[in-house]
Design an enzyme around this catalytic site. Structure first.
Site, PDB file in Angstrom:
ATOM      1  N   GLU A 231       0.887  -1.168   0.000  1.00  0.00           N
ATOM      2  CA  GLU A 231       0.000   0.000   0.000  1.00  0.00           C
ATOM      3  C   GLU A 231       0.921   1.212   0.000  1.00  0.00           C
ATOM      4  O   GLU A 231       1.554   1.526   1.010  1.00  0.00           O
ATOM      5  CB  GLU A 231      -0.918  -0.018   1.226  1.00  0.00           C
ATOM      6  CG  GLU A 231      -2.038   0.997   1.154  1.00  0.00           C
ATOM      7  CD  GLU A 231      -1.640   2.358   1.690  1.00  0.00           C
ATOM      8  OE1 GLU A 231      -1.370   3.256   0.864  1.00  0.00           O
ATOM      9  OE2 GLU A 231      -1.592   2.527   2.907  1.00  0.00           O
ATOM     10  N   CYS A 265      -2.055   8.852   3.368  1.00  0.00           N
ATOM     11  CA  CYS A 265      -1.867   8.395   1.989  1.00  0.00           C
ATOM     12  C   CYS A 265      -3.138   8.566   1.183  1.00  0.00           C
ATOM     13  O   CYS A 265      -3.107   9.056   0.053  1.00  0.00           O
ATOM     14  CB  CYS A 265      -1.395   6.940   1.972  1.00  0.00           C
ATOM     15  SG  CYS A 265      -2.433   5.819   2.922  1.00  0.00           S
TER      16      CYS A 265
END
Length: 458
Positions: A231, A265
């Protein structure tokens, strides 16, 4: 370097110093985790679930301690830390409630449907989890809960700046009765980390971080034929279409850009606004960003705390400077105060274009990039004009149109319509392109590191 120190980004004072483990000590923990796994894999799913429920309770019991430490180590707002702990407790509960059915054996037929068979989801061993600092408890928990339920063991290398948070999570799990060594924290440097990836008893690797770090991790693991889930970063685009509710779009965009001090993020970073509503959005957005209060992250009235580290402060400062040099215009912020703490003000950049960090890269801090689009189609084109593909958003009063764009055109792993949010336990989390691969949450992560085993009955 034989030791690391954690630094409070608000006071710039040292919190604690930790000795780094040598490879032999790290390998001993990996081996102990494997021994614990050999017993853990024999337990029933329902038995594992009971441990997860106990960990959830332990997290809530230690919520104040965990939130305070996360704030001290990373500068996140104290109330955000408390919300993070609650999310983690819910992740453990969701996994405990749904894990047994998700991992249950599946009856199948073979030989043209004449004979019976089974598919079982068997654990594979020790999972190596490499996690960043922006969500010190949540990042490791989303890996830990799924893999404990699947029957695996987990060793964690946390970011050095939140070492204490990782160790406190380990303590919570231990106090909840989780079998000794099944979850281990490694306090190691990057070179030793590579050796851990290569260790024979490590079966898979999951990592959250930058795309450059992801490449290195993936290459190191691939050389050992080990599966990875990555990720990685993103510069998520939020589209403000011609029929958007501007008041809602502005309010949500401010929240989306400043959540967790802008160090998230999957958050709103590029604001792609159609020409028809550009001026109205820009004016209101700048007004609200200018009003944001910086200060002590422990104070309930503070809206924006310090960045997590001096390094992070220097990075965002350089990205803004390079963008301005290339033609971006500062509409507010951009001038850090002279004070103790790694504070960067809420900042809005206009005239952002390809070739600028504000357009091409991930700005991990409270800096928003405004990009003008000719119309809705152009806005969608600009949104996808990125090497990243983690999340994104669409503001439109026409929900059917927004849904169609999200489903068929937005090249990301997640899309928000007229809202902002980071993660949900019942929805898949992950990205495409340089934002990585693999999925967590929503039952998807629980099968990333299992052996889907075919058993044929004669």
């Amino acid at each position: 370097m034989s030791q690391i120190s954690t630094i409070n980004p608000y006071t710039e004072s040292t919190l604690k110093t930790y000795a780094l483990m040598q490879s032999t000590a790290a390998f001993s923990k990996v081996e102990a985790c494997h021994e614990a796994f050999l017993k853990w894999r024999q337990t029933m799913h329902e038995e594992r679930a009971q441990y997860l429920f106990k960990i959830a309770k332990g997290l809530r019991d230690r919520s104040e301690d965990l939130a305070k430490l996360m704030t001290e180590e990373t500068g996140k707002l104290l109330r955000d830390g408390a919300m993070e702990v609650e999310l983690c407790a819910r992740i453990f509960e969701y996994t405990a409630e749904h894990g047994p059915s998700m991992l249950a054996d599946e009856a199948r037929t073979h030989s043209g449907g004449k004979k019976k068979g089974w598919v079982t989801y068997s654990p594979i061993g020790v999972i190596y989890s490499i996690q960043p600092w922006n969500f010190p408890i949540y990042q490791p928990v989303r890996v830990l809960a799924a893999n404990l339920m699947a029957g695996n063991g987990v060793v964690l290398k946390h970011a050095s700046i939140c070492t204490g948070s990782g160790l406190l999570l380990e303590e919570v799990c231990r106090d909840a009765g989780l079998p000794a060594s099944l979850f281990q924290v490694l306090v190691i440097d990057h070179d030793t980390s590579d050796k851990v990836i290569q260790h024979d008893l490590v079966r898979a690797v999951t990592m959250t971080g930058s795309d450059d770090a992801g490449r290195h991790i993936a290459q190191t693991a691939a050389a050992e034929l080990k599966k990875t889930v990555l990720e990685l970063g993103s510069n998520d685009a939020y589209l403000v279409l011609e029929d958007a509710d501007i008041e809602l779009a502005v309010k949500t965009s401010v929240q989306g850009r400043l959540f967790n001090n802008g160090e998230t993020c999957v958050s709103a970073k590029r604001f792609v606004v159609t020409d028809k509503v550009y001026d109205a959005f820009r004016s209101a957005f700048v007004e609200q960003m200018q009003a944001i209060r910086m200060g002590d992250p422990m104070d309930d009235h503070t809206q924006l705390g310090p960045l997590s580290s001096k390094e992070q402060f220097e990075t965002i400062s350089e990205q803004v400077s390079k963008s301005v040099d290339a033609g971006a215009k500062i509409l507010c912020g951009g001038n850090p105060p002279e004070r103790t703490g790694y504070f960067y003000p809420a900042t809005v950049l206009d005239n952002c274009a390809p070739g600028m960090p504000a357009y091409d890269d991930e700005l991990f801090g409270p800096v928003a990039s405004l990009i003008r689009a000719k119309d809705d189609d152009d806005a969608m084109r600009i949104a996808n004009d990125s090497r990243y593909g983690l999340g994104g958003g669409i503001f439109s009063k026409d929900q059917d149109k927004a849904l169609r764009l999200a489903r068929n055109h937005f090249d990301t792993g997640m899309v928000r319509i007229n809202s902002f949010g980071a993660a949900d336990v019942n929805m898949p989390f992950g990205g495409v392109k340089n934002s990585g691969y693999g999925r967590e949450h929503g039952g998807f992560g629980i099968k990333e590191f299992v052996n889907a085993k075919a058993i044929y009955l004669s």
